[in-house]
Design a protein around this motif. Structure first.
Motif, PDB file in Angstrom:
ATOM      1  N   ALA A 178       0.812  -1.227   0.000  1.00 62.86           N
ATOM      2  CA  ALA A 178       0.000   0.000   0.000  1.00 62.86           C
ATOM      3  C   ALA A 178       0.843   1.275   0.000  1.00 62.86           C
ATOM      4  CB  ALA A 178      -0.941   0.006   1.209  1.00 62.86           C
ATOM      5  N   GLY A 179       2.162   1.121   0.070  1.00 66.12           N
ATOM      6  CA  GLY A 179       3.034   2.304   0.041  1.00 66.12           C
ATOM      7  C   GLY A 179       3.058   2.945  -1.338  1.00 66.12           C
ATOM      8  N   ILE A 180       3.619   4.111  -1.404  1.00 71.44           N
ATOM      9  CA  ILE A 180       3.606   4.868  -2.655  1.00 71.44           C
ATOM     10  C   ILE A 180       4.351   4.127  -3.763  1.00 71.44           C
ATOM     11  CG2 ILE A 180       4.349   7.033  -3.788  1.00 71.44           C
ATOM     12  CD1 ILE A 180       3.583   7.196  -0.169  1.00 71.44           C
ATOM     13  N   THR A 181       5.468   3.503  -3.440  1.00 74.74           N
ATOM     14  CA  THR A 181       6.196   2.760  -4.474  1.00 74.74           C
ATOM     15  C   THR A 181       5.810   1.277  -4.467  1.00 74.74           C
ATOM     16  OG1 THR A 181       8.057   2.307  -2.978  1.00 74.74           O
ATOM     17  CG2 THR A 181       8.198   4.306  -4.315  1.00 74.74           C
ATOM     18  N   GLY A 182       4.793   0.912  -3.706  1.00 73.79           N
ATOM     19  CA  GLY A 182       4.317  -0.472  -3.681  1.00 73.79           C
ATOM     20  C   GLY A 182       5.393  -1.435  -3.174  1.00 73.79           C
ATOM     21  N   GLY A 183       6.266  -0.957  -2.278  1.00 75.53           N
ATOM     22  CA  GLY A 183       7.274  -1.842  -1.696  1.00 75.53           C
ATOM     23  C   GLY A 183       8.591  -1.868  -2.465  1.00 75.53           C
ATOM     24  N   ARG A 184       8.711  -1.069  -3.517  1.00 74.17           N
ATOM     25  CA  ARG A 184       9.965  -1.078  -4.287  1.00 74.17           C
ATOM     26  C   ARG A 184      11.073  -0.282  -3.595  1.00 74.17           C
ATOM     27  NH1 ARG A 184       5.889  -2.014  -6.688  1.00 74.17           N
ATOM     28  NH2 ARG A 184       5.719  -3.586  -8.313  1.00 74.17           N
ATOM     29  N   ASP A 185      10.703   0.547  -2.678  1.00 79.36           N
ATOM     30  CA  ASP A 185      11.673   1.295  -1.879  1.00 79.36           C
ATOM     31  C   ASP A 185      10.949   1.592  -0.577  1.00 79.36           C
ATOM     32  OD1 ASP A 185      13.300   3.258  -0.667  1.00 79.36           O
ATOM     33  OD2 ASP A 185      13.996   3.962  -2.619  1.00 79.36           O
ATOM     34  N   GLY A 186      11.562   1.233   0.530  1.00 78.14           N
ATOM     35  CA  GLY A 186      10.862   1.463   1.800  1.00 78.14           C
ATOM     36  C   GLY A 186      11.305   2.756   2.444  1.00 78.14           C
ATOM     37  N   ASN A 187      11.755   3.698   1.655  1.00 79.68           N
ATOM     38  CA  ASN A 187      12.424   4.830   2.241  1.00 79.68           C
ATOM     39  C   ASN A 187      11.777   6.146   1.816  1.00 79.68           C
ATOM     40  OD1 ASN A 187      14.614   6.255   3.462  1.00 79.68           O
ATOM     41  ND2 ASN A 187      15.803   4.391   3.203  1.00 79.68           N
ATOM     42  N   VAL A 188      12.529   7.220   1.989  1.00 84.30           N
ATOM     43  CA  VAL A 188      11.980   8.548   1.671  1.00 84.30           C
ATOM     44  C   VAL A 188      12.082   8.892   0.190  1.00 84.30           C
ATOM     45  CG1 VAL A 188      12.273   9.619   3.924  1.00 84.30           C
ATOM     46  CG2 VAL A 188      14.206   9.516   2.364  1.00 84.30           C
ATOM     47  N   HIS A 189      12.585   7.976  -0.612  1.00 82.87           N
ATOM     48  CA  HIS A 189      12.758   8.268  -2.036  1.00 82.87           C
ATOM     49  C   HIS A 189      11.468   7.969  -2.786  1.00 82.87           C
ATOM     50  CE1 HIS A 189      17.069   7.043  -0.943  1.00 82.87           C
ATOM     51  NE2 HIS A 189      16.870   8.320  -0.705  1.00 82.87           N
ATOM     52  N   PHE A 190      10.495   8.791  -2.580  1.00 87.16           N
ATOM     53  CA  PHE A 190       9.234   8.548  -3.281  1.00 87.16           C
ATOM     54  C   PHE A 190       8.598   9.856  -3.691  1.00 87.16           C
ATOM     55  CE2 PHE A 190       7.948   8.841   1.210  1.00 87.16           C
ATOM     56  CZ  PHE A 190       6.910   9.746   1.135  1.00 87.16           C
ATOM     57  N   GLY A 191       7.695   9.728  -4.634  1.00 92.60           N
ATOM     58  CA  GLY A 191       6.886  10.863  -5.044  1.00 92.60           C
ATOM     59  C   GLY A 191       5.645  10.274  -5.674  1.00 92.60           C
ATOM     60  N   ASP A 192       4.541  10.952  -5.551  1.00 91.08           N
ATOM     61  CA  ASP A 192       3.320  10.492  -6.204  1.00 91.08           C
ATOM     62  C   ASP A 192       2.961  11.551  -7.232  1.00 91.08           C
ATOM     63  OD1 ASP A 192       0.804   9.802  -7.016  1.00 91.08           O
ATOM     64  OD2 ASP A 192       0.077   9.280  -5.013  1.00 91.08           O
ATOM     65  N   HIS A 193       3.158  11.207  -8.510  1.00 94.10           N
ATOM     66  CA  HIS A 193       2.983  12.243  -9.538  1.00 94.10           C
ATOM     67  C   HIS A 193       1.537  12.740  -9.605  1.00 94.10           C
ATOM     68  CE1 HIS A 193       0.954   9.893 -12.673  1.00 94.10           C
ATOM     69  NE2 HIS A 193       1.672   8.892 -12.264  1.00 94.10           N
ATOM     70  N   ARG A 194       0.610  11.916  -9.080  1.00 92.67           N
ATOM     71  CA  ARG A 194      -0.791  12.368  -9.086  1.00 92.67           C
ATOM     72  C   ARG A 194      -1.018  13.537  -8.140  1.00 92.67           C
ATOM     73  NH1 ARG A 194      -3.028   6.575  -7.754  1.00 92.67           N
ATOM     74  NH2 ARG A 194      -1.285   6.890  -6.352  1.00 92.67           N
ATOM     75  N   THR A 195      -0.088  13.722  -7.197  1.00 97.48           N
ATOM     76  CA  THR A 195      -0.203  14.854  -6.277  1.00 97.48           C
ATOM     77  C   THR A 195       0.702  16.012  -6.702  1.00 97.48           C
ATOM     78  OG1 THR A 195       1.584  14.175  -4.793  1.00 97.48           O
ATOM     79  CG2 THR A 195      -0.577  13.202  -4.387  1.00 97.48           C
ATOM     80  N   GLY A 196       1.349  15.845  -7.850  1.00 88.63           N
ATOM     81  CA  GLY A 196       2.243  16.904  -8.337  1.00 88.63           C
ATOM     82  C   GLY A 196       3.635  16.821  -7.734  1.00 88.63           C
ATOM     83  N   CYS A 197       3.946  15.692  -7.094  1.00 90.73           N
ATOM     84  CA  CYS A 197       5.251  15.543  -6.434  1.00 90.73           C
ATOM     85  C   CYS A 197       6.129  14.550  -7.195  1.00 90.73           C
ATOM     86  CB  CYS A 197       5.073  15.062  -4.994  1.00 90.73           C
ATOM     87  SG  CYS A 197       4.165  16.256  -3.990  1.00 90.73           S
ATOM     88  N   VAL A 198       7.305  15.005  -7.541  1.00 86.48           N
ATOM     89  CA  VAL A 198       8.227  14.170  -8.310  1.00 86.48           C
ATOM     90  C   VAL A 198       9.068  13.349  -7.339  1.00 86.48           C
ATOM     91  CG1 VAL A 198      10.132  14.238  -9.971  1.00 86.48           C
ATOM     92  CG2 VAL A 198       8.310  15.960 -10.070  1.00 86.48           C
ATOM     93  N   GLY A 199       9.262  12.077  -7.650  1.00 88.50           N
ATOM     94  CA  GLY A 199      10.048  11.203  -6.777  1.00 88.50           C
ATOM     95  C   GLY A 199      11.465  11.719  -6.608  1.00 88.50           C
ATOM     96  N   MET A 200      11.949  11.596  -5.393  1.00 90.35           N
ATOM     97  CA  MET A 200      13.258  12.163  -5.053  1.00 90.35           C
ATOM     98  C   MET A 200      14.407  11.310  -5.590  1.00 90.35           C
ATOM     99  SD  MET A 200      14.756  12.437  -1.244  1.00 90.35           S
ATOM    100  CE  MET A 200      16.514  12.488  -1.001  1.00 90.35           C
ATOM    101  N   VAL A 201      15.366  11.980  -6.217  1.00 88.91           N
ATOM    102  CA  VAL A 201      16.612  11.321  -6.608  1.00 88.91           C
ATOM    103  C   VAL A 201      17.574  11.509  -5.443  1.00 88.91           C
ATOM    104  CG1 VAL A 201      18.555  11.375  -8.224  1.00 88.91           C
ATOM    105  CG2 VAL A 201      16.230  11.795  -9.054  1.00 88.91           C
ATOM    106  N   SER A 202      18.237  10.454  -5.041  1.00 95.15           N
ATOM    107  CA  SER A 202      19.045  10.501  -3.828  1.00 95.15           C
ATOM    108  C   SER A 202      20.276  11.392  -3.961  1.00 95.15           C
ATOM    109  CB  SER A 202      19.458   9.090  -3.444  1.00 95.15           C
ATOM    110  OG  SER A 202      20.282   9.134  -2.317  1.00 95.15           O
ATOM    111  N   MET A 203      20.852  11.475  -5.163  1.00 94.42           N
ATOM    112  CA  MET A 203      22.049  12.323  -5.313  1.00 94.42           C
ATOM    113  C   MET A 203      21.642  13.776  -5.073  1.00 94.42           C
ATOM    114  SD  MET A 203      24.344  10.200  -5.706  1.00 94.42           S
ATOM    115  CE  MET A 203      25.773  11.209  -6.034  1.00 94.42           C
ATOM    116  N   LEU A 204      22.289  14.389  -4.102  1.00 93.86           N
ATOM    117  CA  LEU A 204      21.894  15.749  -3.717  1.00 93.86           C
ATOM    118  C   LEU A 204      22.788  16.779  -4.400  1.00 93.86           C
ATOM    119  CD1 LEU A 204      21.497  14.914   0.068  1.00 93.86           C
ATOM    120  CD2 LEU A 204      19.666  15.233  -1.580  1.00 93.86           C
ATOM    121  N   PRO A 205      22.265  17.899  -4.858  1.00 94.97           N
ATOM    122  CA  PRO A 205      20.858  18.266  -4.914  1.00 94.97           C
ATOM    123  C   PRO A 205      20.302  18.194  -6.342  1.00 94.97           C
ATOM    124  CG  PRO A 205      22.176  20.241  -5.093  1.00 94.97           C
ATOM    125  CD  PRO A 205      23.105  19.065  -5.211  1.00 94.97           C
TER     126      PRO A 205
END
Ligand SMILES: Cc1ncc(C[n+]2csc(CCOP(=O)(O)OP(=O)(O)O)c2C)c(N)n1
Ligand SMILES: [Mg+2]
Length: 353
Positions: free
Chosen positions: A109-136
Motif C-alpha cells: 500500500a506504500g507509494i512505491t508499492g514496496g519497491r523502496d521502503g524509504n523517503v525516495h518517493f513521489g506520487d505524480h498524481r499529487t504533483g510531487c516528483v520522486g526524489m533522486v538521492s544524489m543531492l541536490p
C-alpha cells in the motif's frame, strides 16, 4: 488562483501582509499538518525500532514548518520535488498517512508499492516528483520543469527543498545559474538546519549561500524556518513574483536538525546547548500558541491527529508485503502520459478555494 497575467513590476508585499491573508482555518490547518508530520514520523521511528521499517529512518523533527509552510502556498498545478525531511509537503498534497507508513514499511500500500521502503518517493498524481538521492539533483529537475512551464507559457511554478550540505555541490551552482539566466519560475528552498550529517555549516561555506542568489541574478531571502506562517508568506511572495515573470527566488529557511542524520546517528557531535536553544523555538509550539489565541482547542486537535495516526498505523500494518514477482514492474515508465499536464491533488492549497 489568479489566472490573468499580471504586470512584471508589482512590488513584493511585506511578509506580514502576506501572512495576514491566512484565515483562521488556514492557521489551524498549518498546525494540523505539522502535528500530523511529527506524529507520523514518531510513529515510524517506533516501527523502525520494532524492526518493521527496513534500512534506516530519516525524519524532519523540528523542521515541520519548512515543508508545511512552503507547500501550503502552492497551487494544484504547481510541481514539487520533496526531500527527505519534508514529509509535510506530501501530506498537504494529499498523500494519506496510511500510504506513508506503508511506504516506510515497504508494503504494497506504500507509494512505491514496496519497491523502496524509504523517503525516495513521489506520487505524480499529487504533483510531487520522486526524489533522486544524489543531492541536490532535484534542483536541476525543478529548474527543468520550470523551463517547460515557461516554454509552454503556463502560469505555474516548480519548487524544491534541499539542505545546506547541497550548497557546496556543483549541481547547486548549475541550477542557480540556469534559473537566473532563464529567469525561470522556480523556488529554491534551502533548508539550513545547521548540519550536513556531522558537518556544521561553518565547515561548509565561507559566505552564507543565500547571498549567492544575487550573484546569479535573483533575490535570496532568509526566513525563520521555525515559523510556518513566515515560510508560507515568503513562498507565496516568491510564487507570485515568478508568475508575474519575476524569475526565481532562493528562500533560506533557518532551522535546526533536532534529531540525528538518521535513526542510527546519536549526533554526539552536536552541542547540547545548541539543541536546547532551538528546542525553545519549536515550530509546533509556536503555531499552537497562535491557534490557541483563536480560541481553538489545541488538545482536541492533538487527540484527533493521534487517532488518525493510530488508525493509519493499523491499516498500514494490515497491508501485505508486495508480490516478489512484480519487483521489476514500474521500474521504467510504460505510459505516454505527460505528467506535467494534469493538476496535482492538493486538498489544502491556498489557491484551491
Ligand atoms: C551527492 C551526494 N553525496 C552524499 C549523499 C549522502 N547524503 C544523504 S543526506 C546527506 C546529508 C545532507 O546534508 P544537508 O544537505 O544539509 O541536508 P540535511 O540532511 O541536513 O537535511 C548526505 C551526505 C547524497 N545523497 N548525495
Ligand atoms: Mg543540513
Amino acid at each position: 488562483m489568479a489566472t490573468e497575467t499580471a504586470g512584471r513590476s508589482a512590488p513584493p508585499a511585506a511578509a506580514a501582509d502576506v501572512a495576514a491573508r491566512l484565515e483562521p482555518a488556514d492557521r489551524v490547518a498549518l498546525l494540523r499538518y505539522m502535528l500530523l508530520m511529527r506524529g507520523l514520523e514518531e510513529r515510524a521511528m517506533n516501527l523502525y525500532r520494532q524492526g518493521k521499517v527496513p534500512g534506516s529512518f530519516y525524519d524532519g523533527f523540528g523542521q515541520e514548518a519548512v515543508s508545511v509552510g512552503a507547500a501550503f502556498a502552492l497551487a494544484p498545478e504547481d510541481r514539487l520535488c520533496v526531500l527527505h525531511r519534508d514529509l509535510g509537503a506530501h501530506l498537504i498534497r494529499g498523500v494519506t498517512p496510511e500510504r506513508i507508513l506503508a511506504q516506510y514499511m515497504g508494503r504494497e500500500a506504500g507509494i512505491t508499492g514496496g519497491r523502496d521502503g524509504n523517503v525516495h518517493f513521489g506520487d505524480h498524481r499529487t504533483g510531487c516528483v520522486g526524489m533522486v538521492s544524489m543531492l541536490p539533483d532535484m534542483m536541476l529537475v525543478a529548474a527543468g520543469m520550470a523551463m517547460a512551464f515557461r516554454i509552454r507559457e503556463e502560469r505555474r511554478v516548480a519548487l524544491t527543498w534541499f539542505g545546506d550540505g547541497s550548497t557546496s555541490r556543483g549541481d547547486f551552482h548549475e541550477a542557480m545559474n540556469w534559473a537566473g539566466v532563464q529567469q525561470l519560475p522556480v523556488i529554491f528552498v534551502l533548508e539550513n538546519n545547521q548540519y550536513a550529517y556531522s558537518t556544521p555549516t561553518t565547515d561548509q561555506y565561507a559566505v552564507n549561500p543565500v547571498e549567492r542568489a544575487r550573484a546569479y541574478g535573483f533575490p535570496g531571502v532568509s526566513v525563520d524556518g521555525n515559523d510556518a506562517e513566515a515560510m508560507f508568506a515568503a513562498t507565496l511572495e516568491a510564487r507570485e513574483r515568478a508568475l508575474d515573470g519575476g524569475g526565481p527566488t532562493l528562500i533560506e529557511a533557518v532551522t535546526m536538525r533536532m534529531h540525528g542524520h538518521a535513526a542510527h546517528d546519536d549526533m554526539k557531535y552536536v552541542p547540547k546547548a545548541l539543541l536546547e536553544e532551538w528546542r525553545a523555538k519549536d515550530p509546533i509550539d509556536r503555531q499552537a500558541a497562535r491557534v490557541s489565541a483563536l480560541d481553538v482547542d489545541v488538545d482536541a486537535l492533538r487527540a484527533e491527529v493521534r487517532a488518525e495516526i493510530d488508525a493509519a498505523t493499523q491499516r498500514a500494518l494490515e497491508s501485505p508485503m508486495p508480490d516478489p514477482a512484480t519487483a521489476t514492474d514500474r521500474v521504467f515508465y510504460a505510459g505516454d502520459t505527460d505528467v506535467l499536464v494534469e493538476d496535482g491533488h492538493a486538498p489544502y492549497s491556498a489557491f484551491a478555494r
